[in-house]
Scaffold this motif. Structure first.
Motif, PDB file in Angstrom:
ATOM      1  N   ALA A 280       0.827  -1.205   0.000  1.00 51.59           N
ATOM      2  CA  ALA A 280       0.000   0.000   0.000  1.00 51.59           C
ATOM      3  C   ALA A 280       0.861   1.254   0.000  1.00 51.59           C
ATOM      4  CB  ALA A 280      -0.935  -0.010   1.216  1.00 51.59           C
ATOM      5  N   ALA A 281       1.924   1.257   0.824  1.00 48.31           N
ATOM      6  CA  ALA A 281       2.807   2.414   0.885  1.00 48.31           C
ATOM      7  C   ALA A 281       3.495   2.642  -0.457  1.00 48.31           C
ATOM      8  CB  ALA A 281       3.847   2.216   1.990  1.00 48.31           C
ATOM      9  N   ALA A 282       3.923   1.564  -1.091  1.00 51.84           N
ATOM     10  CA  ALA A 282       4.639   1.697  -2.366  1.00 51.84           C
ATOM     11  C   ALA A 282       3.712   2.153  -3.491  1.00 51.84           C
ATOM     12  CB  ALA A 282       5.294   0.364  -2.729  1.00 51.84           C
ATOM     13  N   LEU A 283       2.429   1.776  -3.427  1.00 53.91           N
ATOM     14  CA  LEU A 283       1.485   2.101  -4.493  1.00 53.91           C
ATOM     15  C   LEU A 283       0.706   3.378  -4.217  1.00 53.91           C
ATOM     16  CD1 LEU A 283       0.144  -1.514  -5.054  1.00 53.91           C
ATOM     17  CD2 LEU A 283       1.403  -0.165  -6.748  1.00 53.91           C
ATOM     18  N   GLY A 284       0.815   3.929  -3.008  1.00 57.56           N
ATOM     19  CA  GLY A 284       0.092   5.147  -2.673  1.00 57.56           C
ATOM     20  C   GLY A 284      -1.394   4.947  -2.494  1.00 57.56           C
ATOM     21  N   VAL A 285      -1.805   3.780  -1.970  1.00 59.66           N
ATOM     22  CA  VAL A 285      -3.216   3.524  -1.675  1.00 59.66           C
ATOM     23  C   VAL A 285      -3.343   3.123  -0.212  1.00 59.66           C
ATOM     24  CG1 VAL A 285      -3.731   2.828  -4.041  1.00 59.66           C
ATOM     25  CG2 VAL A 285      -3.028   1.091  -2.378  1.00 59.66           C
ATOM     26  N   LEU A 286      -4.579   2.939   0.235  1.00 61.89           N
ATOM     27  CA  LEU A 286      -4.815   2.519   1.609  1.00 61.89           C
ATOM     28  C   LEU A 286      -4.651   1.009   1.743  1.00 61.89           C
ATOM     29  CD1 LEU A 286      -8.092   4.519   2.305  1.00 61.89           C
ATOM     30  CD2 LEU A 286      -5.818   5.085   3.147  1.00 61.89           C
ATOM     31  N   PRO A 287      -4.202   0.535   2.912  1.00 64.96           N
ATOM     32  CA  PRO A 287      -4.198  -0.916   3.137  1.00 64.96           C
ATOM     33  C   PRO A 287      -5.582  -1.530   2.939  1.00 64.96           C
ATOM     34  CG  PRO A 287      -2.877   0.168   4.807  1.00 64.96           C
ATOM     35  CD  PRO A 287      -3.554   1.264   4.025  1.00 64.96           C
ATOM     36  N   SER A 288      -6.624  -0.766   3.251  1.00 66.92           N
ATOM     37  CA  SER A 288      -7.986  -1.292   3.093  1.00 66.92           C
ATOM     38  C   SER A 288      -8.401  -1.401   1.635  1.00 66.92           C
ATOM     39  CB  SER A 288      -8.977  -0.412   3.857  1.00 66.92           C
ATOM     40  OG  SER A 288      -8.890   0.930   3.429  1.00 66.92           O
ATOM     41  N   ASP A 289      -7.590  -0.866   0.708  1.00 66.19           N
ATOM     42  CA  ASP A 289      -7.869  -1.058  -0.714  1.00 66.19           C
ATOM     43  C   ASP A 289      -7.492  -2.468  -1.173  1.00 66.19           C
ATOM     44  OD1 ASP A 289      -8.960   1.464  -1.270  1.00 66.19           O
ATOM     45  OD2 ASP A 289      -6.979   2.362  -1.436  1.00 66.19           O
ATOM     46  N   PHE A 290      -6.789  -3.229  -0.324  1.00 68.26           N
ATOM     47  CA  PHE A 290      -6.462  -4.621  -0.617  1.00 68.26           C
ATOM     48  C   PHE A 290      -7.501  -5.522   0.041  1.00 68.26           C
ATOM     49  CE2 PHE A 290      -2.469  -2.544  -1.308  1.00 68.26           C
ATOM     50  CZ  PHE A 290      -1.817  -3.282  -2.275  1.00 68.26           C
ATOM     51  N   THR A 291      -7.994  -6.483  -0.706  1.00 68.53           N
ATOM     52  CA  THR A 291      -8.915  -7.467  -0.132  1.00 68.53           C
ATOM     53  C   THR A 291      -8.360  -8.867  -0.389  1.00 68.53           C
ATOM     54  OG1 THR A 291     -10.230  -7.347  -2.168  1.00 68.53           O
ATOM     55  CG2 THR A 291     -10.992  -6.067  -0.279  1.00 68.53           C
ATOM     56  N   TYR A 292      -8.718  -9.798   0.487  1.00 73.17           N
ATOM     57  CA  TYR A 292      -8.178 -11.150   0.438  1.00 73.17           C
ATOM     58  C   TYR A 292      -9.162 -12.079   1.120  1.00 73.17           C
ATOM     59  CZ  TYR A 292      -6.790  -9.349   5.000  1.00 73.17           C
ATOM     60  OH  TYR A 292      -6.803  -8.755   6.240  1.00 73.17           O
ATOM     61  N   ALA A 293      -9.003 -13.371   0.875  1.00 67.73           N
ATOM     62  CA  ALA A 293      -9.934 -14.352   1.438  1.00 67.73           C
ATOM     63  C   ALA A 293      -9.525 -14.811   2.823  1.00 67.73           C
ATOM     64  CB  ALA A 293     -10.064 -15.550   0.503  1.00 67.73           C
ATOM     65  N   GLY A 294      -8.210 -14.778   3.124  1.00 68.45           N
ATOM     66  CA  GLY A 294      -7.781 -15.251   4.436  1.00 68.45           C
ATOM     67  C   GLY A 294      -6.356 -14.851   4.751  1.00 68.45           C
ATOM     68  N   ILE A 295      -6.062 -14.810   6.054  1.00 66.48           N
ATOM     69  CA  ILE A 295      -4.711 -14.532   6.551  1.00 66.48           C
ATOM     70  C   ILE A 295      -3.885 -15.815   6.457  1.00 66.48           C
ATOM     71  CG2 ILE A 295      -3.375 -13.857   8.581  1.00 66.48           C
ATOM     72  CD1 ILE A 295      -4.934 -11.564   7.597  1.00 66.48           C
ATOM     73  N   LYS A 296      -2.618 -15.674   6.099  1.00 68.42           N
ATOM     74  CA  LYS A 296      -1.741 -16.835   5.985  1.00 68.42           C
ATOM     75  C   LYS A 296      -0.602 -16.753   7.000  1.00 68.42           C
ATOM     76  CE  LYS A 296      -4.311 -17.797   2.502  1.00 68.42           C
ATOM     77  NZ  LYS A 296      -5.506 -18.584   2.760  1.00 68.42           N
ATOM     78  N   ASP A 297       0.006 -17.918   7.266  1.00 73.67           N
ATOM     79  CA  ASP A 297       1.104 -18.005   8.228  1.00 73.67           C
ATOM     80  C   ASP A 297       2.269 -17.105   7.847  1.00 73.67           C
ATOM     81  OD1 ASP A 297       0.043 -19.721  10.015  1.00 73.67           O
ATOM     82  OD2 ASP A 297       1.195 -21.473   9.437  1.00 73.67           O
ATOM     83  N   LYS A 298       3.007 -16.678   8.859  1.00 73.95           N
ATOM     84  CA  LYS A 298       4.238 -15.931   8.599  1.00 73.95           C
ATOM     85  C   LYS A 298       5.378 -16.886   8.271  1.00 73.95           C
ATOM     86  CE  LYS A 298       7.666 -12.809  10.575  1.00 73.95           C
ATOM     87  NZ  LYS A 298       8.054 -11.930  11.691  1.00 73.95           N
ATOM     88  N   ARG A 299       5.620 -17.869   9.129  1.00 74.05           N
ATOM     89  CA  ARG A 299       6.768 -18.772   8.953  1.00 74.05           C
ATOM     90  C   ARG A 299       6.418 -19.857   7.938  1.00 74.05           C
ATOM     91  NH1 ARG A 299       9.485 -21.421  13.693  1.00 74.05           N
ATOM     92  NH2 ARG A 299      10.946 -21.870  12.016  1.00 74.05           N
ATOM     93  N   ALA A 300       6.301 -19.428   6.690  1.00 79.18           N
ATOM     94  CA  ALA A 300       5.927 -20.353   5.627  1.00 79.18           C
ATOM     95  C   ALA A 300       6.108 -19.643   4.295  1.00 79.18           C
ATOM     96  CB  ALA A 300       4.475 -20.800   5.793  1.00 79.18           C
ATOM     97  N   ILE A 301       6.049 -20.431   3.222  1.00 78.77           N
ATOM     98  CA  ILE A 301       5.864 -19.879   1.882  1.00 78.77           C
ATOM     99  C   ILE A 301       4.393 -20.040   1.564  1.00 78.77           C
ATOM    100  CG2 ILE A 301       6.397 -20.162  -0.561  1.00 78.77           C
ATOM    101  CD1 ILE A 301       9.134 -21.254   0.280  1.00 78.77           C
ATOM    102  N   THR A 302       3.700 -18.940   1.279  1.00 78.85           N
ATOM    103  CA  THR A 302       2.254 -19.007   1.091  1.00 78.85           C
ATOM    104  C   THR A 302       1.855 -18.386  -0.239  1.00 78.85           C
ATOM    105  OG1 THR A 302       1.744 -16.882   2.155  1.00 78.85           O
ATOM    106  CG2 THR A 302       1.952 -18.800   3.591  1.00 78.85           C
ATOM    107  N   TYR A 303       0.837 -18.972  -0.840  1.00 75.26           N
ATOM    108  CA  TYR A 303       0.255 -18.469  -2.079  1.00 75.26           C
ATOM    109  C   TYR A 303      -1.211 -18.140  -1.820  1.00 75.26           C
ATOM    110  CZ  TYR A 303       4.317 -20.578  -4.436  1.00 75.26           C
ATOM    111  OH  TYR A 303       5.586 -20.913  -4.843  1.00 75.26           O
ATOM    112  N   GLN A 304      -1.630 -16.924  -2.181  1.00 77.20           N
ATOM    113  CA  GLN A 304      -3.018 -16.548  -1.957  1.00 77.20           C
ATOM    114  C   GLN A 304      -3.463 -15.515  -2.986  1.00 77.20           C
ATOM    115  OE1 GLN A 304      -1.584 -14.211   1.856  1.00 77.20           O
ATOM    116  NE2 GLN A 304      -3.782 -13.989   1.650  1.00 77.20           N
ATOM    117  N   SER A 305      -4.768 -15.483  -3.214  1.00 76.52           N
ATOM    118  CA  SER A 305      -5.343 -14.493  -4.111  1.00 76.52           C
ATOM    119  C   SER A 305      -5.544 -13.178  -3.385  1.00 76.52           C
ATOM    120  CB  SER A 305      -6.691 -14.983  -4.648  1.00 76.52           C
ATOM    121  OG  SER A 305      -6.519 -16.091  -5.496  1.00 76.52           O
TER     122      SER A 305
END
Length: 673
Positions: A280-305
């Motif tokens: 969001a900071a790099a694109l100049g938009v709000l974090p709330s402009d991003f939507t997603y289906a679910g939160i993923k683990d930190k200590r992992a490699i994760t793929y999500q839409s």
């Protein structure tokens, strides 16, 4: 039913009786790969294998279960007809990370600059925040700084942004309370169509007149003010003038705001919200402009839409190299017509590696490597087949409670449900053992009650703690100040703590249900009806309309199976089992002083409706493979004279949304992995 080791808040109760085995997970980041399964049952599309994100299908559980979707939209573009004194909540920018937007050193300079201003008389001091060549980034800086520090004004001397004290703010803060002045300036900056702001009751007519005069003198072209009486008290309400609304947007601006761009995010060793904050900071938009289906683990490699609003596919592609350097790889970038919704997924696919396998409680000093490997192969086969057939107890995993912390998040949540804001804050600031900077800052706060000094000691990376300390410094450490401190956190962060408490109660409930009522379905249990299997479209939980109370005839006829039994997560809309478990819930909540709890904390704007969670979960498409592993895979060094070769177990399986892979592993291994 077999008992085993117990992680915090996860009872040691299993559904199968196999022996299990010991082993370790997450030795390497690529040992835990998670790929989201969309609402149509398809794994999200991923790019070909590249450095930084392994090309494997894997995805982690979401912690979206029973959570409310609290994402705020950037700005409102609907006409709202309001009465005086009826306020419309404004967008929260609380999730903006100034450390990411400005860089840590500049963010720290800004903190010191603010403390200098607040302690001195009006001054002409200025601070340069640096140069920003991208107009979207400049807009981002202006909005984030003004929202965090409403008493500052930001000025662009292109491309440099400078910041100094806003004299209008200082004048208003001498007429009204400081928090009211801050909220009013946030209201002015937001310019949300249809919004209004109401000051606190003021029965002094001369003082109200002075406030009216100031507002009309400084902001008369933008707002209109009016005094109104409610329940014998008079207040001033302010709302945007019709002609004071933002200027009519151009066709290009309207087109940009209606753009939605979807992509697959592969992240490595990053929290989902941390990744969004940076993008969001790099694109100049709000974090709330991003939507997603679910939160993923930190200590992992994760793929999500994900879907981002107001960013074209081309502009997103231009940033991919920059994101790649931060452990985020974007692929499948494309235009779509709408955002994603939290919980709109079927589940997650996991590719896991368990290393250094060994039998429970066996030193194997007199056994050959071949004998040990043969025994382990038999143990693994029995364990996997049992879980394939019978599933596992659907506990909330340790990460739901902030595992590794001295004070578990559920204890903080209990304090909030009891509306004991002071205890909640002090529990929140309980330090870990040791003297790392974060624990040192927390310890200093608990010992001195000095939020200002503790804020200076708190690392810039600890966003939640810094938000809380900043509010405590401003409003004090009494009950009202502590309530304001909690309100300084975004809603999704606040609600995490009461949810953690309710999750702990659910875990205890399922352990008690299995221990006292066995594995059969009993009269009074709550179940899904057979038709349609009962799941809602958007989550792994069930709606009340699909809940059925088992009758005596149905128990005798074994109409339902244990896999269909549900237990409620405590809340204000759920029904409880109509058997001994209903009494257990009542007594359990009373033991924590919540016998009269409405599961609403109005002062913190929290509402917990509750939900129904299946007692059991079953992995789908479960496959495994045993392989010999070299010693380097055991932390890269020999330990305790152990033989150089060991066995590693590769597991691949799917789980429904809100189910935890670590809990599935726990049932397989009969220990905390």
């Amino acid at each position: 039913m077999k008992q085993g080791s117990q992680a915090a808040n996860v009872p040691a109760c299993f559904i199968s009786n196999h022996e299990g085995f010991l082993g370790t997970i997450k030795n390497f980041i690529e040992d835990f790969v998670v790929t989201e399964i969309d609402i149509d049952g398809q794994r999200v599309k991923t790019a070909a294998q590249t450095p930084g994100c392994a090309s494997s299908d894997g995805n982690n559980k979401t912690s979206a279960d029973c959570q409310e979707n609290s994402h705020s939209s950037g700005s409102r573009d609907t006409d709202v007809s309001l009465e005086w004194g009826v306020d419309v909540p404004l967008t929260s920018l609380g999730s903006f990370d100034l450390g990411v937007i400005l860089g840590q050193s500049v963010s720290e300079e800004l903190e010191h600059f603010v403390l200098t201003l607040r302690d001195k008389k009006p001054t002409e001091l200025e601070l340069s925040l640096g140069s920003f060549t991208d107009k979207h980034q400049r807009a981002n800086v202006h909005r984030a700084v003004r929202h965090r520090f409403p008493f500052l004004m930001t000025v662009t001397i292109q491309p440099e942004i400078r910041v100094r004290e806003d004299p209008d703010y200082r004048e208003l803060s001498q007429l009204v309370k400081e928090d009211e002045a801050e909220d009013f300036f946030r209201f002015i900056d937001a310019k949300v169509r249809g919004s209004s702001y109401t000051f606190g009751p003021d029965d002094n007519k001369d003082h109200r007149t002075a406030v009216h005069h100031f507002l009309n003198r400084k902001f008369g072209k933008l707002v209109e003010t009016k005094s109104f009486n409610e329940q014998g008290r008079t207040s001033i309400s302010v709302r945007l003038r019709e002609r004071g609304r933002p200027k009519k947007r151009t066709a290009d601006e309207r087109k940009e705001e209606e753009v939605y761009t979807a992509f697959t995010l592969c992240k490595e060793n990053l929290e989902t919200l941390e990744a969004i904050s940076y993008m969001a900071a790099a694109l100049g938009v709000l974090p709330s402009d991003f939507t997603y289906a679910g939160i993923k683990d930190k200590r992992a490699i994760t793929y999500q839409s994900m879907v981002v609003k107001k960013v074209s596919p081309q502009r997103l592609k231009e940033k991919t190299a920059e994101f790649d350097r931060r452990g985020m790889r974007l692929s499948q970038v494309r235009s779509v017509s709408e955002p994603l919704r939290l919980g709109r997924l079927q589940g997650n696919h996991f590719d896991l590696v368990v290393r250094d396998l060994r039998p429970h409680g066996a030193s194997d000093t007199h056994s050959s490597g071949t004998d040990v490997h043969s025994r382990l192969a038999a143990l693994v086969k029995e364990a996997v087949e049992n879980v394939k057939t019978r599933g596992f107890v659907n506990y909330y995993g340790p990460q739901r409670f902030g595992s590794g912390q001295s004070v578990q998040s559920d204890r903080v949540g209990l304090a909030l449900l009891k509306e004991d804001m002071v205890s909640g804050v002090r529990l929140f600031f309980t330090p870990e053992e040791g003297d790392d900077p974060q624990s040192h800052a927390k310890r200093h706060f608990l010992q001195t009650d000095n939020a200002k000094e503790s804020l200076a000691l708190m690392p810039l990376s600890k966003a939640r703690e810094r938000l809380m300390l900043r509010a405590l410094n401003r409003y004090g450490t009494g009950p009202d100040g502590c309530a304001q401190a909690w309100l300084s956190l975004p809603h999704s962060m606040r609600v995490f703590y009461p949810h953690a408490y309710c999750s702990r109660v659910w875990n205890e409930a399922v352990a008690h249900r299995l221990a006292t009522m066995g594995h059969s379905v009993r009269q009074g249990d709550l179940v899904w009806r057979r038709e349609g299997h009962g799941k809602t479209e958007d989550s792994g939980e069930t709606s009340a309309a699909q809940i059925h109370v088992v009758t005596d005839e149905e128990e005798q006829g074994a109409v339902y199976t244990l896999e269909q039994v549900l237990l409620p997560m405590p809340g204000n809309t759920v029904k409880y089992p109509e058997n001994a478990m209903g009494t257990w819930y009542e007594e359990r909540l009373a033991r924590d002083g919540l016998d009269d709890c409405r599961f609403r904390v109005s002062s913190l704007k929290l509402n917990l409706p509750g939900c129904y969670r299946p007692l059991l979960a079953v992995p789908h498409n479960l496959n495994y493979q045993l392989q010999r592993a070299a010693k380097a895979e055991v932390g890269g060094a020999m330990t305790g004279g152990r033989k150089q070769d060991s066995l590693a177990l590769t597991l691949n399986f799917d789980l429904d949304s809100s189910c935890y892979a670590t809990i599935c592993l726990r049932e397989i291994m009969k220990c905390d992995p």
